[in-house]
Design a protein around this motif. Structure first.
Motif, PDB file in Angstrom:
ATOM      1  N   VAL A 103     -17.682 -43.162 -10.630  1.00  0.00           N
ATOM      2  CA  VAL A 103     -18.974 -43.245 -10.677  1.00  0.00           C
ATOM      3  C   VAL A 103     -19.145 -41.270 -11.064  1.00  0.00           C
ATOM      4  N   PRO A 104     -18.854 -39.936 -10.711  1.00  0.00           N
ATOM      5  CA  PRO A 104     -18.290 -38.830 -11.786  1.00  0.00           C
ATOM      6  C   PRO A 104     -18.245 -39.114 -12.942  1.00  0.00           C
ATOM      7  N   LEU A 105     -17.713 -40.037 -13.746  1.00  0.00           N
ATOM      8  CA  LEU A 105     -17.468 -39.890 -15.202  1.00  0.00           C
ATOM      9  C   LEU A 105     -17.903 -41.450 -15.682  1.00  0.00           C
ATOM     10  N   ALA A 165     -24.386 -44.664 -10.848  1.00  0.00           N
ATOM     11  CA  ALA A 165     -23.765 -43.231 -11.666  1.00  0.00           C
ATOM     12  C   ALA A 165     -24.896 -42.402 -12.788  1.00  0.00           C
ATOM     13  N   ALA A 166     -26.454 -43.656 -12.266  1.00  0.00           N
ATOM     14  CA  ALA A 166     -27.392 -43.138 -13.022  1.00  0.00           C
ATOM     15  C   ALA A 166     -28.199 -42.718 -11.720  1.00  0.00           C
ATOM     16  N   ASN A 167     -28.115 -42.512 -10.481  1.00  0.00           N
ATOM     17  CA  ASN A 167     -28.867 -42.506 -10.178  1.00  0.00           C
ATOM     18  C   ASN A 167     -29.409 -40.715  -9.923  1.00  0.00           C
ATOM     19  N   PRO A 168     -28.526 -39.444 -10.251  1.00  0.00           N
ATOM     20  CA  PRO A 168     -29.216 -38.313 -10.392  1.00  0.00           C
ATOM     21  C   PRO A 168     -29.947 -38.355 -11.628  1.00  0.00           C
ATOM     22  N   LEU A 169     -29.819 -38.903 -12.576  1.00  0.00           N
ATOM     23  CA  LEU A 169     -30.443 -39.368 -13.784  1.00  0.00           C
ATOM     24  C   LEU A 169     -32.202 -38.892 -13.543  1.00  0.00           C
ATOM     25  N   VAL A 170     -31.827 -40.193 -12.359  1.00  0.00           N
ATOM     26  CA  VAL A 170     -33.582 -41.211 -12.204  1.00  0.00           C
ATOM     27  C   VAL A 170     -33.612 -40.086 -11.219  1.00  0.00           C
ATOM     28  N   ILE A 171     -33.352 -39.777 -10.831  1.00  0.00           N
ATOM     29  CA  ILE A 171     -33.917 -38.598  -9.244  1.00  0.00           C
ATOM     30  C   ILE A 171     -34.988 -37.216 -10.337  1.00  0.00           C
ATOM     31  N   LYS A 172     -33.633 -36.533 -11.149  1.00  0.00           N
ATOM     32  CA  LYS A 172     -34.382 -35.103 -12.180  1.00  0.00           C
ATOM     33  C   LYS A 172     -35.250 -36.245 -12.461  1.00  0.00           C
TER      34      LYS A 172
END
Length: 289
Positions: A103-105, A165-172
């Motif tokens: 996931v981090p990668l 992996a897309a979760n932090p980008l969507v949250i931001k």
């Protein structure tokens, strides 16, 4: 000294809680269908946050725009948990937890594609080394031989990992500086509503009397510990730690599953190599830049 170590201790507890979702989820799949389990997890977690928001006097219906944002935020994690529970009907908890370290990668690759930010070479090296070490853990799990067999369950889980992996980008992209308890609570409520509408026939037809007490305890663990408590731990730690340090702890997830799984047969030569590689990856991510 303890104050500086506190966020690291919090991340260790967070990582352990997340690691236990794999064996707990595997046991739950023996009694409850994947989508019903996903629905239970979100409904219980959403109800918990409704109570918390009500007691903190923050429970008020959001605007249509905000509700749309909360719905967008819930979709990546919703897709991940649906994929995870479905995959665990065909995969081992240990191998699945090891693959989660991709996931981090994946997140780093999405950042490059979307924001055109390459980042530091040492971070890329650490992410690649850490995931490679996790693959070592996967390969040596079966009867101490390199006979791991890929199946559709693992493919499905990797699609879920892309969503996560897309979760932090969507949250931001969707966060508007509101109280994070409100932000998370309404995201969970939106997910619970979506699942309730989509799964109404399955929920009605399911034989609820067949669910054992242990299965209900597993649901409570996934909803309370893997959602509410892990949320507080992660938020507090991530404020103090650098993003790459937070990523480093994800590499411990398969290690915790290995340590707590009494029936996991391993080749300790490959396991030792994997542990050394994981240590090197964590060192690269943890060191001060």
């Amino acid at each position: 000294m303890f104050k500086s170590a506190r966020p690291h201790i919090q991340m260790l507890f967070f990582t352990f809680i997340i690691a236990m979702t794999f064996p707990v989820g595997k046991q739950l799949m023996l009694e409850v269908p994947p989508m019903i389990a996903t629905w239970l997890r979100y409904v219980i977690a959403a109800l918990l946050f409704v109570v918390i928001l009500a007691f903190s006097r923050r429970l008020s219906f959001p605007s249509a725009k905000s509700l749309f944002r909360y719905t967008l935020v819930c979709l990546p994690s919703l897709a991940y948990f649906a994929a995870m529970f479905s995959a665990l009907t065909q995969t081992s908890a240990f191998a699945t937890s090891a693959l989660y370290t991709a996931v981090p990668l994946m997140t780093a690759l999405l950042v490059v594609l979307i924001h055109r930010k390459v980042g530091k070479l040492s971070h890329w090296l650490a992410l690649i080394v850490g995931f490679s070490a996790s693959l070592f853990l996967v390969l040596q799990q079966s009867n101490a031989n390199l006979d791991f067999e890929w199946n559709t369950g693992y493919s499905l889980f990797m699609l879920g990992c892309i969503a996560m992996a897309a979760n932090p980008l969507v949250i931001k992209a969707c966060y508007r500086q509101e109280n994070f308890m409100v932000f998370t609570g309404w995201s969970l409520i939106a997910a619970a509503i979506i699942l309730s509408v989509c799964l109404t026939p399955q929920i009605i037809d399911f034989n609820w009397q067949q669910v054992s007490g242990n299965a209900w305890l597993a649901c409570l663990y996934l909803a309370v510990f893997a959602t509410a408590i892990s949320f507080f731990l992660f938020q507090k730690a991530s404020v103090k730690l650098a993003p790459q340090q937070v990523s480093a702890y994800i590499f411990l997830i398969p290690v915790f599953v290995l340590m707590t799984g009494g029936n996991i047969d391993v080749n300790w030569i490959y396991t030792t190599i994997a542990m050394l590689l994981l240590s090197a990856a964590m060192y690269l991510l943890m060191r001060k830049q």
